[in-house]
Scaffold this active site. Structure first.
Site, PDB file in Angstrom:
ATOM      1  N   GLU A 198     -41.773  18.921   6.408  1.00 10.53           N
ATOM      2  CA  GLU A 198     -42.079  17.628   7.035  1.00 10.53           C
ATOM      3  C   GLU A 198     -41.203  17.457   8.267  1.00 10.53           C
ATOM      4  O   GLU A 198     -39.985  17.659   8.195  1.00 10.53           O
ATOM      5  CB  GLU A 198     -41.839  16.486   6.059  1.00 10.53           C
ATOM      6  CG  GLU A 198     -42.105  15.093   6.610  1.00 10.53           C
ATOM      7  CD  GLU A 198     -43.514  14.936   7.162  1.00 10.53           C
ATOM      8  OE1 GLU A 198     -43.627  14.657   8.381  1.00 10.53           O
ATOM      9  OE2 GLU A 198     -44.480  15.107   6.401  1.00 10.53           O
ATOM     10  N   ASP A 228     -53.420  15.110   9.510  1.00 11.90           N
ATOM     11  CA  ASP A 228     -53.997  14.298  10.579  1.00 11.90           C
ATOM     12  C   ASP A 228     -55.416  14.787  10.862  1.00 11.90           C
ATOM     13  O   ASP A 228     -55.621  15.965  11.176  1.00 11.90           O
ATOM     14  CB  ASP A 228     -53.139  14.429  11.845  1.00 11.90           C
ATOM     15  CG  ASP A 228     -53.489  13.382  12.907  1.00 11.90           C
ATOM     16  OD1 ASP A 228     -54.691  13.083  13.055  1.00 11.90           O
ATOM     17  OD2 ASP A 228     -52.572  12.879  13.565  1.00 11.90           O
ATOM     18  N   LYS A 285     -61.355  12.230  16.779  1.00 12.51           N
ATOM     19  CA  LYS A 285     -62.147  12.337  18.010  1.00 12.51           C
ATOM     20  C   LYS A 285     -62.527  13.797  18.249  1.00 12.51           C
ATOM     21  O   LYS A 285     -61.707  14.694  18.118  1.00 12.51           O
ATOM     22  CB  LYS A 285     -61.356  11.802  19.197  1.00 12.51           C
ATOM     23  CG  LYS A 285     -61.119  10.298  19.161  1.00 12.51           C
ATOM     24  CD  LYS A 285     -60.399   9.830  20.409  1.00 12.51           C
ATOM     25  CE  LYS A 285     -60.173   8.324  20.374  1.00 12.51           C
ATOM     26  NZ  LYS A 285     -59.447   7.854  21.584  1.00 12.51           N
ATOM     27  N   ASP A 292     -59.354  12.570   3.307  1.00 13.37           N
ATOM     28  CA  ASP A 292     -60.209  11.410   3.072  1.00 13.37           C
ATOM     29  C   ASP A 292     -61.123  11.162   4.269  1.00 13.37           C
ATOM     30  O   ASP A 292     -61.725  10.099   4.384  1.00 13.37           O
ATOM     31  CB  ASP A 292     -59.365  10.165   2.772  1.00 13.37           C
ATOM     32  CG  ASP A 292     -58.419   9.807   3.901  1.00 13.37           C
ATOM     33  OD1 ASP A 292     -58.157  10.680   4.755  1.00 13.37           O
ATOM     34  OD2 ASP A 292     -57.927   8.665   3.940  1.00 13.37           O
ATOM     35  N   THR A 345     -51.947   9.125  -4.268  1.00 19.69           N
ATOM     36  CA  THR A 345     -51.000   8.356  -3.472  1.00 19.69           C
ATOM     37  C   THR A 345     -51.426   6.897  -3.367  1.00 19.69           C
ATOM     38  O   THR A 345     -52.578   6.547  -3.607  1.00 19.69           O
ATOM     39  CB  THR A 345     -50.886   8.943  -2.059  1.00 19.69           C
ATOM     40  OG1 THR A 345     -52.135   8.758  -1.372  1.00 19.69           O
ATOM     41  CG2 THR A 345     -50.568  10.435  -2.101  1.00 19.69           C
ATOM     42  N   LYS A 346     -50.485   6.043  -2.979  1.00 23.68           N
ATOM     43  CA  LYS A 346     -50.804   4.643  -2.739  1.00 23.68           C
ATOM     44  C   LYS A 346     -51.868   4.509  -1.657  1.00 23.68           C
ATOM     45  O   LYS A 346     -52.786   3.696  -1.752  1.00 23.68           O
ATOM     46  CB  LYS A 346     -49.537   3.869  -2.326  1.00 23.68           C
ATOM     47  CG  LYS A 346     -48.533   3.667  -3.438  1.00 23.68           C
ATOM     48  CD  LYS A 346     -47.348   2.865  -2.936  1.00 23.68           C
ATOM     49  CE  LYS A 346     -46.317   2.636  -4.039  1.00 23.68           C
ATOM     50  NZ  LYS A 346     -45.146   1.874  -3.549  1.00 23.68           N
ATOM     51  N   PHE A 347     -51.750   5.329  -0.632  1.00 22.16           N
ATOM     52  CA  PHE A 347     -52.719   5.327   0.462  1.00 22.16           C
ATOM     53  C   PHE A 347     -54.104   5.675  -0.076  1.00 22.16           C
ATOM     54  O   PHE A 347     -55.102   5.051   0.286  1.00 22.16           O
ATOM     55  CB  PHE A 347     -52.279   6.340   1.518  1.00 22.16           C
ATOM     56  CG  PHE A 347     -53.261   6.530   2.639  1.00 22.16           C
ATOM     57  CD1 PHE A 347     -53.329   5.621   3.680  1.00 22.16           C
ATOM     58  CD2 PHE A 347     -54.116   7.616   2.655  1.00 22.16           C
ATOM     59  CE1 PHE A 347     -54.238   5.794   4.717  1.00 22.16           C
ATOM     60  CE2 PHE A 347     -55.023   7.806   3.679  1.00 22.16           C
ATOM     61  CZ  PHE A 347     -55.079   6.889   4.711  1.00 22.16           C
ATOM     62  N   GLU A 348     -54.146   6.679  -0.954  1.00 22.30           N
ATOM     63  CA  GLU A 348     -55.424   7.108  -1.522  1.00 22.30           C
ATOM     64  C   GLU A 348     -56.028   6.020  -2.411  1.00 22.30           C
ATOM     65  O   GLU A 348     -57.243   5.753  -2.369  1.00 22.30           O
ATOM     66  CB  GLU A 348     -55.205   8.385  -2.330  1.00 22.30           C
ATOM     67  CG  GLU A 348     -56.466   9.035  -2.840  1.00 22.30           C
ATOM     68  CD  GLU A 348     -56.183  10.345  -3.545  1.00 22.30           C
ATOM     69  OE1 GLU A 348     -57.133  10.901  -4.133  1.00 22.30           O
ATOM     70  OE2 GLU A 348     -55.027  10.811  -3.513  1.00 22.30           O
TER      71      GLU A 348
END
Length: 243
Positions: free
Chosen positions: A98, A148, A152, A184, A221-224
């Site tokens: 990371e 990421d 575009k 996602d 994950t929380k995002f997921e």
């Protein structure tokens, strides 16, 4: 365990550019300050758990003091999922990559809080980790979760999952080792499936040739979870090295 050089001061590291030997960068180096807790964890624990480019080609058996299943996660974000996996599988070893310094500090704090001994961290471009730091056929699994998407069309060339990158990863996996991708973004999922299906030396774990169910050992994950409540899909791909 390999002797490690300490990186520069965390404040300086967070502000300095991450260089890559390759022309097109697949990530944006997000600026951000470490919290006080992350900074203290970094100062205490980086010398033990951190790996650097200057260490050169590592011997994982020497780094971890044992010869167990070895996992590499590229882009672990804030590190919670990697810590969850390492805590759930103490018999396995994990290397995380990371470039975002607050994420590195956050994972080091998780390592301290949970008493994990089976995690090591690189805070450099994953390309350098693959090319300069890992011996061939040393990995049992490589994980790239929610990279990421560069949504575009003009930016699609920046996507990490490309034929050339996949082939370099292949050589670091043992035969039978798994490359696990997740996204996602449906368009990126389609791109990943196309790239992997055409990649020499890989085969889909799904006989039907499509996406895989989420394995139980990939934490949500929380995002997921937030995305699921909004109706967003998530696509997992698991391919194994055939030769």
């Amino acid at each position: 365990m390999t002797d490690h050089k300490e990186p520069q001061d965390p404040k300086e590291a967070a502000d300095s550019p991450v260089t890559t030997r390759r022309g097109v960068r697949s990530f944006v180096l997000r600026q951000g300050r470490m919290t006080e807790g992350q900074k203290k964890a970094f100062e205490r624990s980086w010398p033990k758990y951190g790996l650097t480019r200057e260490d050169g080609m590592i011997d994982p058996r020497e780094v971890f003091g044992r010869d167990n299943m070895l996992n590499l996660e590229i882009g672990f974000g804030m590190g919670r999922s990697l810590a969850d996996m390492a805590e759930a599988a103490p018999e396995q070893d994990f290397i995380g990559v990371e470039v975002h310094q607050p994420g590195v500090g956050a994972l080091l704090k998780e390592i301290e809080d949970r008493g994990l001994e089976n995690v090591r961290i690189y805070s450099i471009d994953a390309n350098d980790v693959i090319d300069l730091c890992l011996p061939d056929a040393c990995l049992d699994r490589v994980m790239v979760f929610f990279p990421d998407p560069w949504h575009k069309k003009k930016h699609h060339k920046r996507r990490l999952i490309q034929h050339e990158f996949v082939q370099r990863v292949r050589h670091k996996l043992r035969v039978g080792g798994i490359l696990h991708l997740a996204t996602d973004w449906e368009n990126y999922a389609e791109h990943m499936l196309e790239v992997m299906s055409e990649s020499e030396g890989f085969a889909n774990t799904q006989e039907t040739g499509g996406y895989s169910p989420r394995p139980d050992d990939r934490p949500i994950t929380k995002f997921e979870k937030r995305g699921e409540t909004l109706g967003h899909g998530v696509w997992d791909l698991l391919f194994y090295r055939t030769n």
